[in-house]
Scaffold this motif. Structure first.
Motif, PDB file in Angstrom:
ATOM      1  N   VAL A 133       9.073  13.614  17.136  1.00  0.00           N
ATOM      2  CA  VAL A 133       8.093  13.232  16.026  1.00  0.00           C
ATOM      3  C   VAL A 133       8.960  12.208  15.144  1.00  0.00           C
ATOM      4  CG1 VAL A 133       6.579  13.919  14.416  1.00  0.00           C
ATOM      5  CG2 VAL A 133       6.685  15.313  16.377  1.00  0.00           C
ATOM      6  N   VAL A 134       8.592  10.868  14.711  1.00  0.00           N
ATOM      7  CA  VAL A 134       9.317  10.158  13.941  1.00  0.00           C
ATOM      8  C   VAL A 134       8.594   9.770  12.657  1.00  0.00           C
ATOM      9  CG1 VAL A 134      10.648   8.107  13.666  1.00  0.00           C
ATOM     10  CG2 VAL A 134      10.655   9.474  15.845  1.00  0.00           C
ATOM     11  N   ARG A 135       9.292  10.016  11.564  1.00  0.00           N
ATOM     12  CA  ARG A 135       8.329   9.447  10.405  1.00  0.00           C
ATOM     13  C   ARG A 135       8.729   8.259   9.944  1.00  0.00           C
ATOM     14  NH1 ARG A 135       9.416  13.007   5.128  1.00  0.00           N
ATOM     15  NH2 ARG A 135      11.358  11.806   5.204  1.00  0.00           N
ATOM     16  N   VAL A 136       7.598   7.346   9.776  1.00  0.00           N
ATOM     17  CA  VAL A 136       7.730   6.037   9.342  1.00  0.00           C
ATOM     18  C   VAL A 136       7.265   5.825   7.856  1.00  0.00           C
ATOM     19  CG1 VAL A 136       7.263   3.717   9.905  1.00  0.00           C
ATOM     20  CG2 VAL A 136       7.523   5.415  11.652  1.00  0.00           C
ATOM     21  N   ALA A 137       8.337   5.264   7.138  1.00  0.00           N
ATOM     22  CA  ALA A 137       7.597   5.087   5.744  1.00  0.00           C
ATOM     23  C   ALA A 137       6.812   3.811   5.558  1.00  0.00           C
ATOM     24  CB  ALA A 137       9.098   4.522   4.912  1.00  0.00           C
ATOM     25  N   PRO A 138       5.666   4.040   4.871  1.00  0.00           N
ATOM     26  CA  PRO A 138       4.552   3.125   4.779  1.00  0.00           C
ATOM     27  C   PRO A 138       4.973   1.890   4.135  1.00  0.00           C
ATOM     28  CG  PRO A 138       4.128   4.892   3.420  1.00  0.00           C
ATOM     29  CD  PRO A 138       5.385   5.192   3.868  1.00  0.00           C
ATOM     30  N   SER A 139       4.311   0.734   4.604  1.00  0.00           N
ATOM     31  CA  SER A 139       4.497  -0.542   3.721  1.00  0.00           C
ATOM     32  C   SER A 139       3.735  -0.777   2.654  1.00  0.00           C
ATOM     33  CB  SER A 139       4.483  -1.549   4.871  1.00  0.00           C
ATOM     34  OG  SER A 139       3.212  -1.788   5.119  1.00  0.00           O
ATOM     35  N   THR A 140       3.874  -1.572   1.801  1.00  0.00           N
ATOM     36  CA  THR A 140       2.958  -1.943   0.487  1.00  0.00           C
ATOM     37  C   THR A 140       1.907  -2.096   1.074  1.00  0.00           C
ATOM     38  OG1 THR A 140       3.811  -4.016   0.477  1.00  0.00           O
ATOM     39  CG2 THR A 140       5.015  -2.558  -0.518  1.00  0.00           C
ATOM     40  N   GLU A 141       1.534  -2.726   2.091  1.00  0.00           N
ATOM     41  CA  GLU A 141       0.049  -3.293   2.607  1.00  0.00           C
ATOM     42  C   GLU A 141      -0.692  -2.126   3.094  1.00  0.00           C
ATOM     43  OE1 GLU A 141       0.383  -6.520   4.874  1.00  0.00           O
ATOM     44  OE2 GLU A 141       1.277  -7.846   3.373  1.00  0.00           O
ATOM     45  N   GLN A 142      -0.123  -1.082   3.444  1.00  0.00           N
ATOM     46  CA  GLN A 142      -0.788   0.153   4.058  1.00  0.00           C
ATOM     47  C   GLN A 142      -1.133   1.071   3.022  1.00  0.00           C
ATOM     48  OE1 GLN A 142       2.251   1.168   6.996  1.00  0.00           O
ATOM     49  NE2 GLN A 142       1.622  -0.335   8.446  1.00  0.00           N
ATOM     50  N   THR A 143      -1.583   2.088   3.578  1.00  0.00           N
ATOM     51  CA  THR A 143      -2.313   3.370   2.800  1.00  0.00           C
ATOM     52  C   THR A 143      -1.475   4.021   1.818  1.00  0.00           C
ATOM     53  OG1 THR A 143      -1.877   5.053   4.260  1.00  0.00           O
ATOM     54  CG2 THR A 143      -3.878   3.649   4.361  1.00  0.00           C
ATOM     55  N   GLY A 144      -0.079   3.803   1.966  1.00  0.00           N
ATOM     56  CA  GLY A 144       0.748   4.597   1.026  1.00  0.00           C
ATOM     57  C   GLY A 144       1.163   5.825   1.598  1.00  0.00           C
ATOM     58  N   GLN A 145       0.373   6.514   2.326  1.00  0.00           N
ATOM     59  CA  GLN A 145       0.638   7.799   2.961  1.00  0.00           C
ATOM     60  C   GLN A 145       1.422   7.725   4.158  1.00  0.00           C
ATOM     61  OE1 GLN A 145      -3.335   9.423   4.167  1.00  0.00           O
ATOM     62  NE2 GLN A 145      -3.843   9.754   2.019  1.00  0.00           N
ATOM     63  N   PRO A 146       2.327   8.684   4.471  1.00  0.00           N
ATOM     64  CA  PRO A 146       3.270   8.738   5.524  1.00  0.00           C
ATOM     65  C   PRO A 146       2.636   8.372   6.967  1.00  0.00           C
ATOM     66  CG  PRO A 146       3.677  10.579   4.393  1.00  0.00           C
ATOM     67  CD  PRO A 146       2.474   9.992   3.882  1.00  0.00           C
ATOM     68  N   ILE A 147       3.322   7.678   7.739  1.00  0.00           N
ATOM     69  CA  ILE A 147       3.044   7.421   9.170  1.00  0.00           C
ATOM     70  C   ILE A 147       3.799   8.117  10.060  1.00  0.00           C
ATOM     71  CG2 ILE A 147       2.463   5.718  11.211  1.00  0.00           C
ATOM     72  CD1 ILE A 147       2.011   3.746   8.732  1.00  0.00           C
ATOM     73  N   ILE A 148       3.192   8.756  11.289  1.00  0.00           N
ATOM     74  CA  ILE A 148       4.170   9.557  12.213  1.00  0.00           C
ATOM     75  C   ILE A 148       4.041   9.064  13.386  1.00  0.00           C
ATOM     76  CG2 ILE A 148       4.370  11.867  13.145  1.00  0.00           C
ATOM     77  CD1 ILE A 148       5.366  11.759  10.264  1.00  0.00           C
ATOM     78  N   ILE A 149       5.266   8.735  13.917  1.00  0.00           N
ATOM     79  CA  ILE A 149       5.002   8.664  15.408  1.00  0.00           C
ATOM     80  C   ILE A 149       5.278   9.775  16.577  1.00  0.00           C
ATOM     81  CG2 ILE A 149       6.220   7.040  17.337  1.00  0.00           C
ATOM     82  CD1 ILE A 149       6.989   5.006  15.286  1.00  0.00           C
ATOM     83  N   VAL A 150       4.245   9.916  17.075  1.00  0.00           N
ATOM     84  CA  VAL A 150       4.265  11.206  18.022  1.00  0.00           C
ATOM     85  C   VAL A 150       4.584  10.617  19.629  1.00  0.00           C
ATOM     86  CG1 VAL A 150       3.052  13.196  18.941  1.00  0.00           C
ATOM     87  CG2 VAL A 150       2.852  12.465  16.543  1.00  0.00           C
ATOM     88  N   GLU A 151       5.688  11.080  20.116  1.00  0.00           N
ATOM     89  CA  GLU A 151       6.078  10.733  21.391  1.00  0.00           C
ATOM     90  C   GLU A 151       5.866  11.806  22.247  1.00  0.00           C
ATOM     91  OE1 GLU A 151       9.943   9.120  24.176  1.00  0.00           O
ATOM     92  OE2 GLU A 151      10.039   9.366  22.004  1.00  0.00           O
ATOM     93  N   PHE A 152       4.940  11.524  23.498  1.00  0.00           N
ATOM     94  CA  PHE A 152       5.081  12.521  24.581  1.00  0.00           C
ATOM     95  C   PHE A 152       5.832  12.337  25.761  1.00  0.00           C
ATOM     96  CE2 PHE A 152       0.757  12.181  22.425  1.00  0.00           C
ATOM     97  CZ  PHE A 152       0.723  13.402  21.989  1.00  0.00           C
ATOM     98  N   ASP A 153       5.843  13.238  26.653  1.00  0.00           N
ATOM     99  CA  ASP A 153       7.110  13.153  27.644  1.00  0.00           C
ATOM    100  C   ASP A 153       6.303  12.309  28.770  1.00  0.00           C
ATOM    101  OD1 ASP A 153       4.710  14.776  28.461  1.00  0.00           O
ATOM    102  OD2 ASP A 153       5.971  16.376  29.707  1.00  0.00           O
ATOM    103  N   ALA A 154       5.184  11.883  28.838  1.00  0.00           N
ATOM    104  CA  ALA A 154       4.637  11.397  29.620  1.00  0.00           C
ATOM    105  C   ALA A 154       3.434  10.162  29.330  1.00  0.00           C
ATOM    106  CB  ALA A 154       3.952  11.702  30.784  1.00  0.00           C
TER     107      ALA A 154
END
Length: 384
Positions: A41-62
């Motif tokens: 699970v990787v947290r991505v800082a939102p850009s100014t054009e987005q909602t301002g809320q955190p974005i999370i990348i969820v990586e599965f094993d497949a």
């Protein structure tokens, strides 16, 4: 940003990952584990054009969980802890939009399953972005996953080799059917089986009963006429000459085998038959055999059908030795049967005298006799 840039920046497999928008301080791991095994699970800082809320990348094993959810993107997913809270899962390609710039630092949450009874999820978060993931997110409920699956946690984009996810060992190479039975070997085996079947057919299906020429005929042997008939059928088959010669010689027993020894083992097959015919065949000519046929009557107690078969044997020999023409054989057979059969009622019942102009052949006459015999036997049973 391209997909390769995303993979390098966040150290994830793009085909196995999806991004989640609208993250709050509620647990997302327990929710998304319903769709597959989470590797990172990787947290991505939102850009100014987005909602301002955190974005999370969820990586599965497949790639399977992403493929199953992809037709419904963007997909609203509710939290298991608080159904009032909803997140939005979308394809990771949304991060590749030109307006999105990669953050200065990406923080990863890795999941590690230990052998202890209470599995814990640890988290390493940098101090500058700790407001996005509160401390309550650190403690998780135990993961209900197999203990053999481990997931690493690191704060860098590249996971630490010490806690990196264990790569399953490649399975042993399995042997296919072609490896065990190559086509060349299969072809050779099939050809060998076909040759064996052909040889077996030639050696067993054309087997001749033995003939010795002894009088009286020993049990299990054939008389000369029957043996000659079987040999004629053998010679009519499309068998090699050497096989025909071998079968004829193997069927002979002394003293018949002693007669043909003078011809050797290379003579034509019909020469053996011709020599044996001169030794064991009838010496009477066709006229004498036909005269014997005309003087043959039914024996006392002999069945009418047996008497007819005895007449047919003599008549066939007379025809073979030119004692009577083949065209008049049926008429002579019917005439002699009427003369020599003592069952006059049978002759009247079958109306054989009326059939003189168009006489039946041997098979038809024999069938008439047997049918009438069975009818009389059934009538006698009813009377008794």
């Amino acid at each position: 940003m391209s997909m390769s840039d995303i993979e390098k920046c966040y150290n994830v497999k793009a085909r196995h990952s999806l991004c989640v928008l609208g993250i709050t301080d509620y647990d997302i791991i327990a929710t998304f584990e319903n769709y597959g095994v989470i590797v990172k699970v990787v947290r991505v800082a939102p850009s100014t054009e987005q909602t301002g809320q955190p974005i999370i990348i969820v990586e599965f094993d497949a790639h399977t969980p992403v493929t199953r959810l992809e037709p419904n993107f963007p997909l609203e997913i509710k939290s298991l802890q608080n159904p009032a809270v909803a997140w939005y899962a979308d394809n990771i390609k949304v991060l590749a939009h030109p307006s999105s710039q990669p953050p200065a630092q990406a923080q990863s949450l890795s999941i590690e399953s230990s052998d202890d009874s209470d599995n814990a999820v640890s988290e390493e978060v940098s101090s500058d972005n700790s407001d996005y993931i509160p401390k309550r997110y650190i403690k998780r409920q135990p993961l209900k996953k197999p203990k053999s699956k481990s997931r690493a946690l690191s704060s860098d984009s590249k996971p630490d080799p010490a806690v990196r996810k264990k790569t399953p060992k490649p399975a042993f190479n399995t042997l296919t059917n072609d490896d065990l039975n190559p086509p060349e070997i299969q072809r050779i085996v099939v050809e060998h089986v076909i040759k064996i079947d052909a040889f077996s057919t030639q050696t067993h299906s054309k087997w001749l009963r033995s003939f010795s020429g002894k009088v009286p005929k020993p049990p299990g042997e054939s008389d000369f006429d029957t043996w000659c008939l079987n040999v004629d059928l053998l010679l009519q088959d499309s068998l090699p000459i050497d096989i025909q010669r071998r079968k004829i010689l193997e069927s002979l027993l002394p003293p018949a085998s002693d007669v043909v020894k003078q011809l050797g083992s290379t003579a034509p097959p019909r020469d053996y038959v011709k020599l044996l015919d001169s030794a064991y065949g009838l010496v009477e000519d066709g006229d004498e055999i036909f005269a014997h046929f005309l003087n043959t009557n039914q024996d006392p107690g002999e069945k009418a059908s047996d008497y007819l078969q005895r007449l047919q044997t003599l008549l066939s020999t007379a025809v073979k030795r030119n004692g009577v023409k083949q065209s008049s054989a049926d008429r002579q057979l019917l005439k002699q049967f009427q003369r020599g059969c003592w069952d006059h009622s049978l002759i009247l019942t079958l109306q054989l005298e009326a059939k003189a102009k168009t006489p039946p052949d041997f098979a038809e006459l024999l069938l008439l006799l047997r049918t009438e015999k069975d009818r009389r036997a059934a009538k006698l049973d009813r009377m008794q």
